[in-house]
Design an enzyme around this catalytic site. Structure first.
Site, PDB file in Angstrom:
ATOM      1  N   GLU A 298       0.810  -1.225   0.000  1.00  0.00           N
ATOM      2  CA  GLU A 298       0.000   0.000   0.000  1.00  0.00           C
ATOM      3  C   GLU A 298       0.836   1.263   0.000  1.00  0.00           C
ATOM      4  O   GLU A 298       0.512   2.232  -0.693  1.00  0.00           O
ATOM      5  CB  GLU A 298      -0.954   0.014   1.207  1.00  0.00           C
ATOM      6  CG  GLU A 298      -2.153  -0.918   1.089  1.00  0.00           C
ATOM      7  CD  GLU A 298      -1.847  -2.349   1.477  1.00  0.00           C
ATOM      8  OE1 GLU A 298      -0.677  -2.643   1.818  1.00  0.00           O
ATOM      9  OE2 GLU A 298      -2.758  -3.191   1.433  1.00  0.00           O
TER      10      GLU A 298
ATOM     11  N   HIS B  63     -11.312  -4.457   9.594  1.00  0.00           N
ATOM     12  CA  HIS B  63     -12.148  -4.504   8.384  1.00  0.00           C
ATOM     13  C   HIS B  63     -13.492  -3.819   8.622  1.00  0.00           C
ATOM     14  O   HIS B  63     -14.455  -4.092   7.910  1.00  0.00           O
ATOM     15  CB  HIS B  63     -12.391  -5.952   7.945  1.00  0.00           C
ATOM     16  CG  HIS B  63     -11.154  -6.683   7.539  1.00  0.00           C
ATOM     17  ND1 HIS B  63     -10.277  -7.230   8.446  1.00  0.00           N
ATOM     18  CD2 HIS B  63     -10.613  -6.926   6.317  1.00  0.00           C
ATOM     19  CE1 HIS B  63      -9.271  -7.807   7.805  1.00  0.00           C
ATOM     20  NE2 HIS B  63      -9.449  -7.624   6.515  1.00  0.00           N
TER      21      HIS B  63
END
Lengths: 320, 271, 54
Positions: free
Chosen positions: A58, A127
């Site tokens: 990322e 999440h």
């Protein structure tokens, strides 16, 4: 008007903007195979260079997107789950928002970061977040938080065309929600709130999935308490005037924010309303947010996240 | 390199060696570092610099940012048909960052036209390289990513120029990234005002005497004098020209004013 | 790559200019005439100069 799903609305925004402007491209993990349906069909349609699968790195691809945006392209970076943005915090929070400013306005950074936000699916801490406050604490990046398919498409198109970095939270619980979306081209200006339901007794400001919960409660209380639901649609820029205008009518304010309560957008808005509209208020401002815990998984999640019950209780507590 | 080839400078001298060598007038950076609106970033940054016409799109204060940023330059270079390349410089300390590995991976995977240049001065603030890197050569990292990795004498400016030229040609030909490690030195402290130390101990007079034997300016000067490329007279002329340039740069920086506070809003968002 | 005479002189000039400006920045910081901090390049100029001169 035709109705389409929220994810389809995002997909259409991608297709239309990628066809309109060949500098627009998508980058992220397993996008080509469409790990979320909003990237379905894009790889086939636009080819290898415009829909890029990255390694799981990322920091590298978010930083690369910042530089790519400075040098002639308009990247859309799909982080999959927005929680993963923390692995590229330097790039998303210190570089994208600050690069133009720190270099005297000499370059623009037209990048869109996006990811699946929010809880309710028992996916636990990494999440399930909707980290608005983290983004809002980094001046220089805009934040779009659509609650309907119409807003999802219009705000994504505006985000792609904006000459600044934009963070775009789409909510997992909204993915399959359907709503009216016109076939013709349209955009939604940033910083313009939408009154999702008119009312006279209590103003509820909510964003993203919380708008749907607020509307559910407003419907339930119909005939008893008249609830006005204001959806800011973007948190930066933020339409404070729309909130003050509503509170001028209702004199009561409940803010629903799925992000962690402490130092949240809800807290910030409460401060701003007290500052600019103290005399409009007849009751204390109520916040309904996620509790100050990590978002648990399994059956514990419901005890931390906002719910229709908590929203109803807050509305009732001020609707005296 | 061409004017439009991208450079991400290393931290030492805040990129002065790179800016000066690529043809950027350093007076704008001096003014920036003096907080003047005439500075390269309008005087809002202290240490950032930018000159897009010479391939400098900015600097960052978090070390290791340059790796991902360079990957982005590399993507642009590969896609826009202008045959650009990227020279991305970093120190041995910065090589510790995880962004190095992520970016080496992406650049190698996508065959991006990037030349990674490690300026290994053997000190990460006070920490000697042997205490923060497990093998002798940082260049060895290249092999894990299928790139060429080369070590050169970083005090020999010609050796560096030749190695980079070769890697630039390779990148421009579409053959992908490479890594060049330049073994160099740091003659002074990490940061002006801090002690000049290795681990717990201040460097001694003897240390400096040893270090100065590897002075890149003196070494090259002696070589050029011996070759007859440079004469004593020419050397003095160059020194005089630079003294004049320095005076002018200082006058330029000192004459400027701090920026108007209104630029805070102008610079935050593009229209 | 074979360096011509002018190229060698360019390298030399860039090295000396870098040294001079770097020392200027250090000096001005000490005098309070430069803001922030300064991480000098002195001794380590050749990699940047060699990489970016041509």
């Amino acid at each position: 008007m035709r109705e389409i799903q929220y994810h389809k609305a995002i997909n259409e925004a991608f297709i239309e903007e990628m066809e309109r402007d060949e500098t627009v491209y998508l980058m992220g993990e397993s996008l080509r195979g469409a790990n979320y349906p909003h990237s379905e069909g894009l790889a086939k349609r636009f080819g290898d260079q415009r829909v890029l699968d990255t390694p799981i790195c990322e920091a590298a691809f978010c930083g690369a997107a910042v530089a790519s945006a400075m040098t002639g392209y308009r990247p859309i970076v799909d982080l999959m789950f927005i929680d993963f943005m923390y692995t590229a915090a330097d790039e998303i929070l210190l570089k994208a928002p600050q690069w133009r400013f720190m270099h005297g306005g000499k370059v623009n950074v037209p990048v869109v970061f996006m990811g699946a936000a929010g809880g309710g699916m028992k996916l636990a801490n990494e999440h399930s977040q909707i980290p608005s406050s983290i983004i809002l604490h980094s001046p220089g990046i805009k934040l779009a938080v659509p609650s309907t398919p119409y807003d999802a498409k219009g705000l994504m198109k505006t985000a792609i065309r904006d000459n600044n970095p934009v963070m775009y939270f789409w909510h997992k619980q909204l993915m399959a929600v359907t709503g009216e979306v016109p076939e013709e081209d349209y955009t939604i200006p940033f910083g313009v709130a939408d009154v999702k339901r008119e009312g006279t007794d209590v103003t509820v400001v909510a964003y993203s999935y919380m708008v749907q919960l607020a509307l559910e409660v407003a419907k339930k209380l119909e005939g008893e308490i008249s609830v006005e639901v204001v959806d800011p649609r973007t948190l930066e820029p933020f339409d404070l005037d729309a909130v003050l205008k509503s509170v001028e009518k209702t004199n009561r304010l409940v803010i629903v924010d799925e992000d962690t309560e402490r130092c949240s957008f809800a807290s910030e808005l409460a401060a701003q309303v007290v500052d600019k509209g103290f005399t409009l208020l007849d009751e204390p401002i109520k916040r309904v947010c996620a509790g100050n815990y990590p978002i648990p998984g399994g059956y514990m999640e419901q005890h931390v996240l906002p719910s229709v019950e908590k929203i109803e209780a807050a509305i009732r507590s001020v609707a005296v | 390199m061409n004017d439009d080839d991208f450079v991400f400078p290393a931290v030492r001298g805040h990129g002065l060696p790179h800016l000066i060598s690529k043809g950027v007038d350093p007076k704008y950076y001096l003014a920036e570092h003096c907080g003047k609106s005439t500075g390269s970033c309008g005087g809002v940054s202290t240490y950032h610099n930018i000159d897009t016409e010479h391939g400098f799109f900015g600097l960052a204060g978090t070390l290791g940012t340059g790796f991902p940023i360079s990957v982005g330059y590399g993507m642009t270079s590969k896609w826009n048909g202008k045959q650009q390349v990227v020279v991305s410089c970093f120190g041995d300390g910065t090589s510790n960052r995880g962004t190095l590995h992520e970016s080496f991976l992406m650049a190698a995977n996508w065959k991006l036209p990037i030349v990674w240049v490690c300026e290994n001065n053997q000190l990460s603030m006070y920490v000697p390289v042997k205490d923060h890197h497990p093998v002798e050569n940082i260049a060895d990292l290249a092999f894990g990513y299928g790139m060429p990795g080369e070590v050169v004498d970083g005090q020999d400016v010609v050796a560096v120029a030749k190695a980079v030229d070769k890697a630039v040609a390779r990148a421009r030909a579409g053959e992908g990234p490479s890594l060049i490690e330049c073994k160099t030195e740091r003659f002074v402290t990490h940061s002006i005002g801090l002690p000049d130390r290795i681990d717990l101990e201040d460097r001694t007079k003897d240390d400096y005497v040893e270090l100065k034997k590897r002075d890149p300016v003196v070494l090259f000067q002696e070589k050029l004098l011996k070759e007859g490329v440079l004469t004593q007279k020419e050397m003095e002329r160059i020194d005089q020209e630079i003294a004049v340039e320095i005076d002018a740069a200082e006058a330029f920086a000192d004459a400027g004013s701090p920026p108007d506070p209104s630029v805070l809003d102008d610079y935050l968002y593009a229209k | 790559m074979r360096l011509k005479k002018e190229q060698k002189l360019t390298l030399y000039r860039n090295l000396v200019r870098t040294r001079a400006f770097d020392q200027l920045f250090s000096r001005r910081l000490g005098l309070g005439k430069l803001l922030g901090f300064w991480h000098p390049a002195e001794g380590g100029e050749a990699p940047g100069v060699g990489a970016c001169s041509f």
